[in-house]
Design an enzyme around this catalytic site. Sequence first.
Site, PDB file in Angstrom:
ATOM      1  CG  ASP A 135      -4.132  -2.919  -6.163  1.00  0.00           C
ATOM      2  OD1 ASP A 135      -3.602  -1.822  -5.871  1.00  0.00           O
ATOM      3  OD2 ASP A 135      -3.466  -3.923  -6.439  1.00  0.00           O
ATOM      4  CB  ILE A 136      -4.231   0.805  -2.070  1.00  0.00           C
ATOM      5  CG1 ILE A 136      -4.554   2.078  -1.311  1.00  0.00           C
ATOM      6  CG2 ILE A 136      -2.755   0.685  -2.394  1.00  0.00           C
ATOM      7  CD1 ILE A 136      -4.029   2.078   0.115  1.00  0.00           C
ATOM      8  CG  HIS A 154      -1.627 -10.817  -4.299  1.00  0.00           C
ATOM      9  ND1 HIS A 154      -0.401 -10.923  -3.668  1.00  0.00           N
ATOM     10  CD2 HIS A 154      -1.450  -9.931  -5.304  1.00  0.00           C
ATOM     11  CE1 HIS A 154       0.467 -10.117  -4.262  1.00  0.00           C
ATOM     12  NE2 HIS A 154      -0.137  -9.505  -5.261  1.00  0.00           N
ATOM     13  CG  HIS A 166      -3.110  -8.252  -9.406  1.00  0.00           C
ATOM     14  ND1 HIS A 166      -2.923  -6.958  -8.983  1.00  0.00           N
ATOM     15  CD2 HIS A 166      -2.037  -8.942  -8.949  1.00  0.00           C
ATOM     16  CE1 HIS A 166      -1.787  -6.872  -8.320  1.00  0.00           C
ATOM     17  NE2 HIS A 166      -1.224  -8.065  -8.279  1.00  0.00           N
TER      18      HIS A 166
HETATM   19  P1  5GP Z   1       2.137  -7.501  -6.539  1.00  0.00           P
HETATM   20  O1  5GP Z   1       2.737  -8.051  -5.264  1.00  0.00           O
HETATM   21  O2  5GP Z   1       1.191  -8.486  -7.182  1.00  0.00           O
HETATM   22  O3  5GP Z   1       3.177  -6.986  -7.497  1.00  0.00           O
HETATM   23  O4  5GP Z   1       1.285  -6.215  -6.173  1.00  0.00           O
HETATM   24  C1  5GP Z   1       0.655  -6.038  -4.931  1.00  0.00           C
HETATM   25  C2  5GP Z   1      -0.556  -5.142  -5.092  1.00  0.00           C
HETATM   26  O5  5GP Z   1      -1.049  -4.845  -3.789  1.00  0.00           O
HETATM   27  C3  5GP Z   1      -0.252  -3.793  -5.766  1.00  0.00           C
HETATM   28  O6  5GP Z   1      -1.087  -3.649  -6.909  1.00  0.00           O
HETATM   29  C4  5GP Z   1      -0.551  -2.760  -4.689  1.00  0.00           C
HETATM   30  O7  5GP Z   1      -1.177  -1.607  -5.193  1.00  0.00           O
HETATM   31  C5  5GP Z   1      -1.470  -3.522  -3.731  1.00  0.00           C
HETATM   32  N1  5GP Z   1      -1.314  -3.091  -2.341  1.00  0.00           N
HETATM   33  C6  5GP Z   1      -0.134  -2.970  -1.664  1.00  0.00           C
HETATM   34  N2  5GP Z   1      -0.356  -2.567  -0.404  1.00  0.00           N
HETATM   35  C7  5GP Z   1      -1.702  -2.431  -0.278  1.00  0.00           C
HETATM   36  C8  5GP Z   1      -2.536  -2.030   0.812  1.00  0.00           C
HETATM   37  O8  5GP Z   1      -2.085  -1.729   1.908  1.00  0.00           O
HETATM   38  N3  5GP Z   1      -3.873  -2.018   0.586  1.00  0.00           N
HETATM   39  C9  5GP Z   1      -4.422  -2.364  -0.632  1.00  0.00           C
HETATM   40  N4  5GP Z   1      -5.745  -2.298  -0.742  1.00  0.00           N
HETATM   41  N5  5GP Z   1      -3.654  -2.742  -1.682  1.00  0.00           N
HETATM   42  C10 5GP Z   1      -2.312  -2.767  -1.505  1.00  0.00           C
END
Ligand code: 5GP
Length: 134
Positions: A32-33, A96, A98
Amino acid sequence: MTDPNCIFCKIVSKAIPAEIIYEDNDLISFLDINPVNHGHLLVIPKDHHPLLTETPDELLTKVFLRAKSLMKSLKEATDSDFVVLTVVGTDVPHFHVHLIPRFYEDGLAGFWPAKKYESEKQMKSVAEKIRKTI
Ligand code: 5GP
Ligand code: ZN
């Protein structure tokens, strides 16, 4: 199945870079970035399914079995106390999981701020509402 506007589909197709940890025909896992703790991983099916509830059972099984195995690797690699598996999905609409390495002293406590039920009656009423939908 892919969505040209989806950031995770772009990671799957390698149109944008990611620190990939594991990949097979059906899924991919990468850092995660913006990690909660270093080593925070995402595990995603390669096919674009916006929600867990829309993801085919067979694929879900593969994602969770791989997540189970990656949790063990992640605990060892980060020397963490435990690894949390969570599904959030408020940011990227490509299903996805985590995987977050946690430490007893990392200050995250229960992770989410917890609410309280105002009474046992209220708790029972919420429980009943959910049971009715099953
Ligand atoms: P959620 O949709 O579960 O709330 O969070 C999405 C997750 O994807 C976040 O923790 C965010 O940091 C991660 N994320 C979003 N864009 C990118 C990206 O371009 N690259 C990576 N490696 N992680 C990402
Ligand atoms: Zn996607």
